[in-house]
Motif scaffolding. Sequence first.
Motif, PDB file in Angstrom:
ATOM      1  N   LEU A  85      -4.420  -5.459   7.860  1.00 57.80           N
ATOM      2  CA  LEU A  85      -5.375  -4.380   8.107  1.00 57.80           C
ATOM      3  C   LEU A  85      -6.559  -4.875   8.932  1.00 57.80           C
ATOM      4  O   LEU A  85      -7.042  -4.184   9.830  1.00 57.80           O
ATOM      5  CB  LEU A  85      -5.863  -3.799   6.790  1.00 57.80           C
ATOM      6  CG  LEU A  85      -4.959  -2.738   6.166  1.00 57.80           C
ATOM      7  CD1 LEU A  85      -5.234  -2.605   4.680  1.00 57.80           C
ATOM      8  CD2 LEU A  85      -5.150  -1.402   6.865  1.00 57.80           C
ATOM      9  N   GLY A 139      -1.512  -5.768  -4.226  1.00 54.94           N
ATOM     10  CA  GLY A 139      -1.025  -4.409  -4.323  1.00 54.94           C
ATOM     11  C   GLY A 139      -0.433  -4.161  -5.691  1.00 54.94           C
ATOM     12  O   GLY A 139      -0.264  -5.091  -6.484  1.00 54.94           O
ATOM     13  N   GLY A 143     -10.138   0.503   5.642  1.00 48.51           N
ATOM     14  CA  GLY A 143      -9.039   0.751   4.724  1.00 48.51           C
ATOM     15  C   GLY A 143      -9.232   1.950   3.821  1.00 48.51           C
ATOM     16  O   GLY A 143     -10.321   2.521   3.716  1.00 48.51           O
ATOM     17  N   THR A 190      -8.571  -1.844   0.046  1.00 51.24           N
ATOM     18  CA  THR A 190      -7.464  -0.924  -0.181  1.00 51.24           C
ATOM     19  C   THR A 190      -7.576  -0.341  -1.584  1.00 51.24           C
ATOM     20  O   THR A 190      -8.276  -0.878  -2.441  1.00 51.24           O
ATOM     21  CB  THR A 190      -6.103  -1.628  -0.013  1.00 51.24           C
ATOM     22  OG1 THR A 190      -6.003  -2.694  -0.961  1.00 51.24           O
ATOM     23  CG2 THR A 190      -5.954  -2.173   1.399  1.00 51.24           C
ATOM     24  N   ASP A 191      -6.875   0.753  -1.810  1.00 48.67           N
ATOM     25  CA  ASP A 191      -6.945   1.441  -3.100  1.00 48.67           C
ATOM     26  C   ASP A 191      -6.160   0.666  -4.154  1.00 48.67           C
ATOM     27  O   ASP A 191      -4.949   0.471  -4.017  1.00 48.67           O
ATOM     28  CB  ASP A 191      -6.378   2.853  -2.952  1.00 48.67           C
ATOM     29  CG  ASP A 191      -6.449   3.653  -4.234  1.00 48.67           C
ATOM     30  OD1 ASP A 191      -7.208   3.271  -5.142  1.00 48.67           O
ATOM     31  OD2 ASP A 191      -5.737   4.677  -4.323  1.00 48.67           O
ATOM     32  N   THR A 237       0.863  -1.180   0.000  1.00 48.50           N
ATOM     33  CA  THR A 237       0.000   0.000   0.000  1.00 48.50           C
ATOM     34  C   THR A 237       0.904   1.236   0.000  1.00 48.50           C
ATOM     35  O   THR A 237       2.131   1.102   0.022  1.00 48.50           O
ATOM     36  CB  THR A 237      -0.919   0.023   1.241  1.00 48.50           C
ATOM     37  OG1 THR A 237      -0.128   0.351   2.398  1.00 48.50           O
ATOM     38  CG2 THR A 237      -1.607  -1.319   1.457  1.00 48.50           C
ATOM     39  N   GLU A 279      -6.436   3.336   7.895  1.00 48.39           N
ATOM     40  CA  GLU A 279      -6.438   3.614   6.468  1.00 48.39           C
ATOM     41  C   GLU A 279      -5.406   2.767   5.730  1.00 48.39           C
ATOM     42  O   GLU A 279      -5.683   2.214   4.664  1.00 48.39           O
ATOM     43  CB  GLU A 279      -6.152   5.099   6.236  1.00 48.39           C
ATOM     44  CG  GLU A 279      -6.188   5.517   4.776  1.00 48.39           C
ATOM     45  CD  GLU A 279      -6.036   7.023   4.607  1.00 48.39           C
ATOM     46  OE1 GLU A 279      -6.052   7.492   3.451  1.00 48.39           O
ATOM     47  OE2 GLU A 279      -5.884   7.735   5.631  1.00 48.39           O
ATOM     48  N   HIS A 280      -4.202   2.679   6.291  1.00 47.45           N
ATOM     49  CA  HIS A 280      -3.109   1.973   5.625  1.00 47.45           C
ATOM     50  C   HIS A 280      -2.569   0.834   6.485  1.00 47.45           C
ATOM     51  O   HIS A 280      -2.858   0.719   7.679  1.00 47.45           O
ATOM     52  CB  HIS A 280      -1.974   2.944   5.295  1.00 47.45           C
ATOM     53  CG  HIS A 280      -2.349   4.008   4.320  1.00 47.45           C
ATOM     54  ND1 HIS A 280      -2.829   3.739   3.061  1.00 47.45           N
ATOM     55  CD2 HIS A 280      -2.320   5.370   4.433  1.00 47.45           C
ATOM     56  CE1 HIS A 280      -3.077   4.864   2.428  1.00 47.45           C
ATOM     57  NE2 HIS A 280      -2.789   5.868   3.243  1.00 47.45           N
ATOM     58  N   GLN A 281      -1.737   0.037   5.861  1.00 51.27           N
ATOM     59  CA  GLN A 281      -1.142  -1.125   6.517  1.00 51.27           C
ATOM     60  C   GLN A 281      -0.200  -0.713   7.649  1.00 51.27           C
ATOM     61  O   GLN A 281       0.437   0.344   7.605  1.00 51.27           O
ATOM     62  CB  GLN A 281      -0.376  -1.950   5.482  1.00 51.27           C
ATOM     63  CG  GLN A 281       0.406  -3.121   6.022  1.00 51.27           C
ATOM     64  CD  GLN A 281      -0.501  -4.225   6.562  1.00 51.27           C
ATOM     65  OE1 GLN A 281      -1.338  -3.984   7.427  1.00 51.27           O
ATOM     66  NE2 GLN A 281      -0.330  -5.429   6.061  1.00 51.27           N
ATOM     67  N   LEU A 321      -4.152  -7.525   3.315  1.00 52.46           N
ATOM     68  CA  LEU A 321      -5.494  -7.256   3.828  1.00 52.46           C
ATOM     69  C   LEU A 321      -5.696  -7.861   5.209  1.00 52.46           C
ATOM     70  O   LEU A 321      -6.412  -7.298   6.050  1.00 52.46           O
ATOM     71  CB  LEU A 321      -6.545  -7.797   2.865  1.00 52.46           C
ATOM     72  CG  LEU A 321      -6.498  -7.281   1.422  1.00 52.46           C
ATOM     73  CD1 LEU A 321      -7.596  -7.933   0.590  1.00 52.46           C
ATOM     74  CD2 LEU A 321      -6.611  -5.768   1.368  1.00 52.46           C
ATOM     75  N   TRP A 357     -10.058  -6.139  -2.155  1.00 51.23           N
ATOM     76  CA  TRP A 357     -10.935  -6.332  -1.000  1.00 51.23           C
ATOM     77  C   TRP A 357     -11.072  -7.807  -0.638  1.00 51.23           C
ATOM     78  O   TRP A 357     -10.765  -8.689  -1.441  1.00 51.23           O
ATOM     79  CB  TRP A 357     -12.311  -5.733  -1.263  1.00 51.23           C
ATOM     80  CG  TRP A 357     -13.101  -6.490  -2.320  1.00 51.23           C
ATOM     81  CD1 TRP A 357     -12.951  -6.406  -3.679  1.00 51.23           C
ATOM     82  CD2 TRP A 357     -14.130  -7.448  -2.071  1.00 51.23           C
ATOM     83  NE1 TRP A 357     -13.830  -7.256  -4.302  1.00 51.23           N
ATOM     84  CE2 TRP A 357     -14.566  -7.906  -3.348  1.00 51.23           C
ATOM     85  CE3 TRP A 357     -14.736  -7.949  -0.918  1.00 51.23           C
ATOM     86  CZ2 TRP A 357     -15.575  -8.852  -3.489  1.00 51.23           C
ATOM     87  CZ3 TRP A 357     -15.748  -8.890  -1.063  1.00 51.23           C
ATOM     88  CH2 TRP A 357     -16.156  -9.343  -2.330  1.00 51.23           C
TER      89      TRP A 357
END
Length: 217
Positions: free
Chosen positions: A99, A67, A154, A113-114, A10, A171-173, A96, A122
């Motif tokens: 997270l 990722g 996330g 995640t983005d 991420t 939000e992030h790892q 994931l 997801w």
Amino acid sequence: MLLLAVDTATPAVTAALHDGTSVVAEATSTDARRHGELLLPAVDRVLADAGLALSAVTDLVVGVGPGPYTGLRVGLVTAATFGSALEIPVHGLCTLDGLAYASGIEGPFAVATDARRKEVYWARYDGFRTRVSEPAVDRPAEIADRLAGLPVVGAGALLYPESFPDARGPEHQSAAALASLAAEKLAAGEELPPPRPLYLRRPDAQVPKNYKVVTPS
């Protein structure tokens, strides 16, 4: 045990040390374009904070994604290099899952995640330790109905509140969460996955299929 965890799947470039009982040091920077520049300084920082040398590490765990190709391989290659140099085991864990573990949520929820390109990576969970679906990549609107009523953790969730109204952090790892999850699994005698990348889609950069033919004049 002294477990070193790293993750670059991420925008968070994160490293942590775990002594088998608790996290002893963690360093995280967030920059989606500087994974290669930031990871080794993060490892140096956690070792310095713990007052230990790299040679004291007995196990490694690395986030395997999903990722983006470029960022993800930084952590994987670094972990493989350390493992070979130190002659210690290298384990993989789904990013994931880290997270999910950091969320501490009991009961059904999802992590997103983005994935860029207006998509998310997801998976669904039944409690913060238990993933119940394989990681996937989709557009938020395509999975909104399937995740309706569930908290979604996330950056991917926070980016698309119209699809995920109950979006939550972290939000992030966090390598600290990844290390804690790995230490818990290893202590229970579980075999962790190998450190193989979970890409889910092809890299953006492609080898050209048709080369321009240049003939001498």
